[in-house]
Design an enzyme around this catalytic site. Structure first.
Site, mmCIF file in Angstrom:
data_model
loop_
_atom_site.group_PDB
_atom_site.id
_atom_site.type_symbol
_atom_site.label_atom_id
_atom_site.label_comp_id
_atom_site.label_asym_id
_atom_site.label_seq_id
_atom_site.Cartn_x
_atom_site.Cartn_y
_atom_site.Cartn_z
ATOM 1 N N LYS A 266 0.953 -1.257 -0.083
ATOM 2 C CA LYS A 266 0.039 -0.046 -0.025
ATOM 3 C C LYS A 266 0.937 1.326 0.145
ATOM 4 O O LYS A 266 1.786 1.172 0.422
ATOM 5 C CB LYS A 266 -0.723 -0.241 1.350
ATOM 6 C CG LYS A 266 -1.960 -1.002 1.240
ATOM 7 C CD LYS A 266 -2.614 -0.625 2.517
ATOM 8 C CE LYS A 266 -3.939 -1.756 2.563
ATOM 9 N NZ LYS A 266 -4.770 -1.616 1.736
ATOM 10 N N ARG A 340 -10.532 -11.377 1.765
ATOM 11 C CA ARG A 340 -10.958 -12.646 1.088
ATOM 12 C C ARG A 340 -10.376 -13.699 1.134
ATOM 13 O O ARG A 340 -11.026 -14.763 1.431
ATOM 14 C CB ARG A 340 -11.498 -12.172 -0.374
ATOM 15 C CG ARG A 340 -10.516 -11.803 -1.442
ATOM 16 C CD ARG A 340 -10.745 -11.173 -2.338
ATOM 17 N NE ARG A 340 -10.874 -9.504 -2.191
ATOM 18 C CZ ARG A 340 -11.262 -8.728 -3.201
ATOM 19 N NH1 ARG A 340 -11.584 -8.899 -4.493
ATOM 20 N NH2 ARG A 340 -11.228 -7.486 -2.870
HETATM 21 N N1 BES Z 1 -8.134 -3.736 4.272
HETATM 22 C C1 BES Z 1 -8.193 -3.166 2.864
HETATM 23 C C2 BES Z 1 -9.706 -2.424 2.695
HETATM 24 C C3 BES Z 1 -9.740 -1.359 3.417
HETATM 25 C C4 BES Z 1 -9.424 -0.245 2.652
HETATM 26 C C5 BES Z 1 -10.362 -1.094 4.726
HETATM 27 C C6 BES Z 1 -9.693 1.308 3.621
HETATM 28 C C7 BES Z 1 -10.632 0.122 5.397
HETATM 29 C C8 BES Z 1 -10.043 1.223 4.817
HETATM 30 C C9 BES Z 1 -8.241 -4.291 2.059
HETATM 31 O O1 BES Z 1 -7.589 -5.440 2.591
HETATM 32 C C10 BES Z 1 -7.787 -3.985 0.992
HETATM 33 O O2 BES Z 1 -6.687 -3.476 0.766
HETATM 34 N N2 BES Z 1 -8.591 -3.914 -0.168
HETATM 35 C C11 BES Z 1 -8.133 -3.452 -1.519
HETATM 36 C C12 BES Z 1 -8.981 -4.339 -2.657
HETATM 37 C C13 BES Z 1 -8.143 -4.334 -3.929
HETATM 38 C C14 BES Z 1 -6.914 -4.863 -3.975
HETATM 39 C C15 BES Z 1 -9.142 -5.282 -4.828
HETATM 40 C C16 BES Z 1 -8.684 -2.121 -1.900
HETATM 41 O O3 BES Z 1 -9.997 -1.718 -1.407
HETATM 42 O O4 BES Z 1 -8.084 -1.384 -2.533
HETATM 43 MN MN MN Z 2 -5.531 -5.367 1.613
#
Ligand code: BES
Ligand code: MN
Ligand code: ZN
Length: 490
Positions: A266, A340
């Site tokens: 990230k 997931r």
């Molecule tokens: N934990 C994150 C989602 C999230 C984002 C929670 C902001 C709280 C605040 C999750 O694991 C994630 O990184 N999701 C990705 C999915 C994508 C790679 C398909 C996302 O939302 O960018």
């Molecule tokens: Mn994630």
């Protein structure tokens, strides 16, 4: 902070309610008379309208022994309900928390004990603080308030109602504390230890480690964990308050104690918030504690997957293929779509092991749910219309709202892979939250199921709701407690 009930006010601050157009409640009228009409004059001198959760303070009033008299808004009399009372008493509590008041007495002019109970819940939610890591808090910045006394004609009914709401307040606090904890402290091993301590609250607890999960074939969950120096844990909590043999209600939570994204790292900005990527699991733990605390007449099982997602020489790569406990294979397209992957095995395990009546999972699954719904509603995805309707109603009743989004074969296609049974990504930015949901749906084995995406509601630093602290809201505990209360205990 303590909640008390009394027929007469004893606090150094006394509050009474007013409806729309500043119409005084009976207790407010009596208080106004006692202090020589000071309340009526204060209303004229202010812009107090009686709007729900407004607060008007009169300091050092004459005629009463209290140091402060407060008037609080209840909105329209005919639409008065538990949420308004909760919110109004929360606003009062926030107002006096640090101002020198020690005991706040709040008149709740209702012969319904339930309203007094909800007043206690509002006060407790609003008094929440997470000061554990502050070593330099000045005395005047520490709460002065030690008790809220709900003043009600029917003390007995109020105390009885509080017996069922206090455990909910405790459940929410439990969830919030876990979400607030820093990720170096609350890693999967420590989290599992703290959950195990809840045995003394009446829950049956079992914790599986990586060796056991490997035996069970949980390659999807373990793939996420393999970059972390901490051991992943699967914690199982059981509450058996229902009839023997009744299928349990199952609640499954995503417990990423930190989500760096893994090799699909990230960006740095805001990454600290990913300590809250276990909010779904925290809600499940809080809910189970609430159900045990109020001896709910249901059988329930909570399963939380506790994992840390780190980049490392041993971390999972994009392109890897893993085999889940269900036997289905998954091609990893993005190591940041890890929730997931972890839930896939937790869901499969739950339906295999417990044959539940239904499964509800809670997860901070996608940033896309924030794009769709902001922090104001959680997204729900389900294969069962009745569960959707019940959750919607429970959301209204608890003020933890949900909004339904679709799943179905036209979306399920999005996660097909060229070389494996599925991939862990959908069509890029389109329908991102739904892609997560249809992925999970492949692991519930056609059981009635709801996925609740709480990425927006579980963490919220800027809420105007006086019941909520900054960041860890504890979202989901009140919603699901209400859902169980209203539909499965009657
Ligand atoms: N934990 C994150 C989602 C999230 C984002 C929670 C902001 C709280 C605040 C999750 O694991 C994630 O990184 N999701 C990705 C999915 C994508 C790679 C398909 C996302 O939302 O960018
Ligand atoms: Mn994630
Ligand atoms: Zn995540």
């Amino acid at each position: 902070m303590q909640i008390k009930f009394s027929a007469t006010p004893n606090g150094d601050a006394i509050a009474a309610g007013a409806y729309e157009k500043a119409a005084l409640s009976p207790s407010a009228k009596a208080l106004d008379e006692a202090c020589g009409g000071a309340i009526s004059r204060a209303i004229k001198a202010s812009r107090f309208t009686g709007e729900a959760a407004q607060v008007l303070e009169i300091a050092a009033p004459s005629g009463v022994t209290a140091d402060r008299v407060l008037l609080y808004g209840l909105g329209e009399k005919k639409s008065l309900g538990g949420n308004t009372v909760e919110k109004a008493v929360a606003a009062l509590t926030k107002h006096v928390l640090l101002n020198g008041t020690k005991t706040l007495s709040v008149h709740v002019d209702s012969d319904d004990g339930e309203m007094a109970g909800r007043a206690g819940l509002g006060a407790t939610l609003a008094a929440y603080r997470f000061d554990h890591y502050r070593t330099k808090l000045k005395p005047e910045k520490k709460p002065s308030l030690t008790a809220v006394e709900i003043v009600t004609a029917d003390e007995k009914a109020a105390k009885k109602a509080w017996k069922s709401w206090e455990p909910v307040a405790t459940g929410v606090k439990t969830a919030r504390d876990f979400v607030m904890e820093p990720p170096n402290v609350l890693h999967p091993e420590e989290y599992a230890k703290r959950i195990a301590k809840l045995e003394k609250e009446g829950l049956e607890i079992e914790v599986l480690g990586e060796a056991q999960m490997k035996k069970l074939g949980m390659g999807s969950l373990l793939g996420v964990s393999q970059g972390s120096v901490r051991e992943a844990k699967l914690a199982i909590m059981r509450w058996n308050g229902g009839k023997e043999g009744d299928k349990p209600l199952a609640f499954v939570g995503k417990g990423l104690t930190f989500d760096t994204g893994g090799i699909s790292l990230k960006p740095g900005q805001g990454m600290e918030d990913m300590k809250g990527d276990m909010a779904g699991s925290a809600a499940v733990v809080g809910l189970m504690r609430a159900l045990a605390g109020r001896k709910a007449k249901v059988n329930a099982v909570g399963v939380v997957a506790l994992v840390e997602n780190m980049p490392d020489g041993n971390a999972q790569r994009p392109g890897d293929v893993v085999t889940s406990m269900s036997g289905q294979t998954i091609e990893i397209h993005n190591t940041d779509a890890e929730g997931r992957l972890v839930l896939a095995d937790a869901l499969w395990y739950t339906q295999e092991e417990f044959d539940p009546a239904f499964i509800i999972d809670l997860a901070t699954l996608t940033g896309a749910i924030l794009v769709a719904l902001g922090h104001e509603h959680a997204g729900i995805f389900t294969n069962d219309d009745k569960l959707a309707d019940r959750l919607f109603a429970a959301g209204k009743a608890s003020d933890e709202g949900v909004w339904r989004l679709p799943v179905g074969p036209e979306y399920d296609r999005h996660i097909d892979s060229d070389i494996a049974d599925m991939k862990n990504l959908g069509q890029g930015r389109n329908a991102g939250s739904i892609a997560g949901a249809v992925f999970l749906q492949r692991f519930v084995n056609k059981k009635p199921w709801v996925h609740i995406d709480i990425a927006g509601t579980g963490m919220y630093a800027g809420s105007k709701d006086p019941r909520l602290p900054a960041f860890g809201t504890g979202y989901g505990v009140r919603l699901l407690d209400r859902f169980v209360r209203d539909y499965y205990e009657r």
